[in-house]
Design a protein around this motif. Sequence first.
Motif, PDB file in Angstrom:
ATOM      1  N   ALA A   1       1.020  -1.205   0.159  1.00 14.89           N
ATOM      2  CA  ALA A   1      -0.084   0.129  -0.032  1.00 14.89           C
ATOM      3  C   ALA A   1       0.870   1.295  -0.076  1.00 14.89           C
ATOM      4  O   ALA A   1       1.116   1.844   1.025  1.00 14.89           O
ATOM      5  N   ASN A   2       1.333   1.766  -1.234  1.00 14.32           N
ATOM      6  CA  ASN A   2       2.399   2.654  -1.402  1.00 14.32           C
ATOM      7  C   ASN A   2       2.000   4.022  -1.665  1.00 14.32           C
ATOM      8  O   ASN A   2       2.654   4.811  -2.126  1.00 14.32           O
ATOM      9  N   SER A   3       0.650   4.070  -1.693  1.00 11.21           N
ATOM     10  CA  SER A   3       0.098   5.372  -2.161  1.00 11.21           C
ATOM     11  C   SER A   3      -1.353   5.429  -1.441  1.00 11.21           C
ATOM     12  O   SER A   3      -1.950   4.533  -1.312  1.00 11.21           O
ATOM     13  N   ILE A   4      -1.876   6.942  -1.298  1.00  7.88           N
ATOM     14  CA  ILE A   4      -3.248   6.974  -0.970  1.00  7.88           C
ATOM     15  C   ILE A   4      -3.867   7.529  -2.333  1.00  7.88           C
ATOM     16  O   ILE A   4      -3.096   7.763  -3.140  1.00  7.88           O
ATOM     17  N   TRP A   5      -5.315   7.618  -2.492  1.00  4.24           N
ATOM     18  CA  TRP A   5      -6.013   8.029  -3.577  1.00  4.24           C
ATOM     19  C   TRP A   5      -7.074   8.556  -3.036  1.00  4.24           C
ATOM     20  O   TRP A   5      -7.777   7.937  -2.329  1.00  4.24           O
ATOM     21  N   ALA A   6      -7.343   9.839  -3.175  1.00  7.73           N
ATOM     22  CA  ALA A   6      -8.502  10.773  -2.591  1.00  7.73           C
ATOM     23  C   ALA A   6      -9.450  10.895  -3.627  1.00  7.73           C
ATOM     24  O   ALA A   6      -9.215  11.289  -4.946  1.00  7.73           O
ATOM     25  N   TRP A   7     -10.812  10.719  -3.320  1.00  9.66           N
ATOM     26  CA  TRP A   7     -11.941  10.700  -4.294  1.00  9.66           C
ATOM     27  C   TRP A   7     -13.393  10.754  -3.533  1.00  9.66           C
ATOM     28  O   TRP A   7     -13.280  10.507  -2.468  1.00  9.66           O
ATOM     29  N   GLY A   8     -14.390  10.905  -4.288  1.00  5.88           N
ATOM     30  CA  GLY A   8     -15.693  10.588  -3.835  1.00  5.88           C
ATOM     31  C   GLY A   8     -16.119  11.578  -2.795  1.00  5.88           C
ATOM     32  O   GLY A   8     -16.875  11.219  -1.754  1.00  5.88           O
ATOM     33  N   GLN A   9     -15.619  12.750  -2.675  1.00  6.86           N
ATOM     34  CA  GLN A   9     -15.893  13.802  -1.657  1.00  6.86           C
ATOM     35  C   GLN A   9     -17.239  14.529  -1.648  1.00  6.86           C
ATOM     36  O   GLN A   9     -17.850  14.359  -2.490  1.00  6.86           O
ATOM     37  N   GLY A  10     -17.301  15.149  -0.569  1.00  6.11           N
ATOM     38  CA  GLY A  10     -18.824  15.899  -0.304  1.00  6.11           C
ATOM     39  C   GLY A  10     -19.185  16.245   1.301  1.00  6.11           C
ATOM     40  O   GLY A  10     -18.267  15.752   1.781  1.00  6.11           O
ATOM     41  N   HIS A  11     -20.161  16.909   1.195  1.00  8.15           N
ATOM     42  CA  HIS A  11     -20.312  17.492   2.456  1.00  8.15           C
ATOM     43  C   HIS A  11     -21.593  16.607   3.229  1.00  8.15           C
ATOM     44  O   HIS A  11     -22.043  15.584   2.379  1.00  8.15           O
ATOM     45  N   ALA A  12     -21.907  16.615   4.510  1.00 11.10           N
ATOM     46  CA  ALA A  12     -22.821  15.783   5.247  1.00 11.10           C
ATOM     47  C   ALA A  12     -24.202  15.890   4.390  1.00 11.10           C
ATOM     48  O   ALA A  12     -24.652  17.050   4.290  1.00 11.10           O
TER      49      ALA A  12
END
Length: 398
Positions: A211-222
Amino acid sequence: MKYAVLIGDGMADYPIEKLGNKTILQAARTPAMDYIAAHGKTGLAKTIPDGFSPGSDIANMSILGYDPAVYYSGRAPLEAASMGVALAADDVAFRCNLITIEHGKIKDYSAGHISSDEAKILIETLDTELSTDDLSFYPGISYRHLIVARNNLGAETECTPPHDITGKKAEEYLPRGKDGDFFSGLIKASMVVLELHPVNLKRIEEGKNPANSIWAWGQGHAPKFTLFRELYGKTGAIISAVDLLKGIGVYAGMEVIEVPGATGYLDTNYEGKASAAIEILKTRDLVFVHVEAPDEAGHEGSIDKKLKAVEDFDSRIVAPILKHAEASDEPFTILILPDHPTPVSLKTHTRDPIPFAVYRTDRTDPDGTEAFDEESVKKGSLGLVKASDLMGMLVRDK
């Protein structure tokens, strides 16, 4: 009346040459689902409304009876609810995958389905090294984790799901647009932290993907949901290994059932899920059982794994719940369906309508469908329906 909604995530597929141009559902041995189709009513459901990406968040919200056009704000906030992470009004939650990058390309969106124990150590290390007053990391399950950014940071950033770009150059799909440089920098900084981490060195030694990286996605507010019992007049519970589904249940005010050994993969505790569903129906009107394994196999592009996952779903989830329903003194309605297709040829979700079948134990009115698959249900009497209308159809059918 009791209700069981049984979801085989990503079961639907396209015809596959190696299977004699049959789909996975056509080739798999699925006597329980075939029985439900042959003794009930069938059709096709559009789980992804126009203008939305074909994600499990959109599809499962629709099936549960929540129109995404009204209720959807992003995938990660739903997962945050499941994890007990409260979001302030200006907080932005991101899904944080642990992934494997090799030679600059995304090799594995799940880092070899890393264990939750290993992942927790890595996420806690990232939180120590990279968190700020504006950003924190939270550990979840396996490769699925959470970043919470504050002060609306990243609310308008454009992100790509990693399972859509397996085999592609990571650099070409880094976050872009407003705050894109910040999150691209965060991903690159995570690589430095994770590359020589003892957890990853051990995984490499054992022949596993690091697991040599993260990947950020799928964001939003509550988001703001109307409670399920207010919408449909029924009490409900949800059973899933996936934080996304649990989060939908939390916002809907449903009871979220934790099943030991539920992994979201082929080794999940099928029997535990089926038993928990039968038990909770003693006190609740409806249970929503979600199994992730067929989707994961589709993302891996594995015909054999997807066949096994579908057959396990049929024999170890659908069959025991069907047997219980048939033996019950109380009438049951059972709905079976995938949430979206995950064709093994594409390794990602599509927006094609999915097959569904509805069976009531107190009514014998089959519509001539012979099996549960993408082609057979086209002859069904229910035609093509909007998935967010399905729940209303179920509970209001007298």
